[in-house]
Design a protein around this motif. Sequence first.
Motif, mmCIF file in Angstrom:
data_model
loop_
_atom_site.group_PDB
_atom_site.id
_atom_site.type_symbol
_atom_site.label_atom_id
_atom_site.label_comp_id
_atom_site.label_asym_id
_atom_site.label_seq_id
_atom_site.Cartn_x
_atom_site.Cartn_y
_atom_site.Cartn_z
ATOM 1 N N ALA A 49 0.837 -1.195 0.000
ATOM 2 C CA ALA A 49 0.000 0.000 0.000
ATOM 3 C C ALA A 49 0.878 1.253 0.000
ATOM 4 O O ALA A 49 1.960 1.271 0.598
ATOM 5 N N GLY A 50 0.398 2.312 -0.678
ATOM 6 C CA GLY A 50 1.220 3.489 -0.918
ATOM 7 C C GLY A 50 1.710 4.190 0.337
ATOM 8 O O GLY A 50 2.908 4.484 0.473
ATOM 9 N N ILE A 51 0.811 4.491 1.265
ATOM 10 C CA ILE A 51 1.219 5.212 2.472
ATOM 11 C C ILE A 51 2.141 4.341 3.318
ATOM 12 O O ILE A 51 3.138 4.825 3.865
ATOM 13 N N PHE A 52 1.828 3.061 3.422
ATOM 14 C CA PHE A 52 2.687 2.141 4.162
ATOM 15 C C PHE A 52 4.085 2.100 3.542
ATOM 16 O O PHE A 52 5.098 2.094 4.250
ATOM 17 N N PHE A 53 4.141 2.087 2.224
ATOM 18 C CA PHE A 53 5.416 2.080 1.504
ATOM 19 C C PHE A 53 6.254 3.290 1.921
ATOM 20 O O PHE A 53 7.434 3.173 2.248
#
Length: 202
Positions: free
Chosen positions: A104-108
């Motif tokens: 997931a983008g924010i987690f990345f």
Amino acid sequence: MQAFTSVQGIAAPFLAANVDTDVIMPKQFLKGIDRNGLDRGVFFDLRFLQDGTPNPEFVLNQSPWDKSSFLVVGPNFGCGSSREHAVWGLKQLGIRALIGTSFAGIFFDNCQRNGVLLIQLGETELREVGRQVGSPDNAEITVDLTRQQIHLSDGQIIAVDIDSLRKDALLQGLDAIGTTLQRTDQIREFEAQHHRANPWLA
């Protein structure tokens, strides 16, 4: 922030799809005023039984994966809410890198800011890594960020593609502020030019 160059360690297979941040770090561990103790919260509902004892069926409670430095994960890992506590907890637990097909983008971005390396592989390569580390005798791997390689226990070497800016930051142990401060001279020069062009700002 701890630099990441080449790390040898145990990799645990955890290949479920769409593991969200609520699973990685349940809400009851978001109440603290600091980051202490978040390692206990990681996968809490999977790692522990209702009486608080370790769940013997969960991979991170089994030898040798109870000493893992890496997780081999399923697609869309880290989806859900944006809680940075999930990454803080993984790092406190000793996880240095996550290996999967998609994140997931924010987690990345949260992982990057906190020095946890994310490696994205194709599905075939990931299946092979997951298969190998699923055997206790083959669970130890080496992740060499300098050469952008994963070394498996059977001698296989898997090439890793990683953005050069993210790679450089991790190799040097720099977060976003540290990366920005590398350009201190350029920032000061810009400020000086800007004030000369707009003296009324002073």
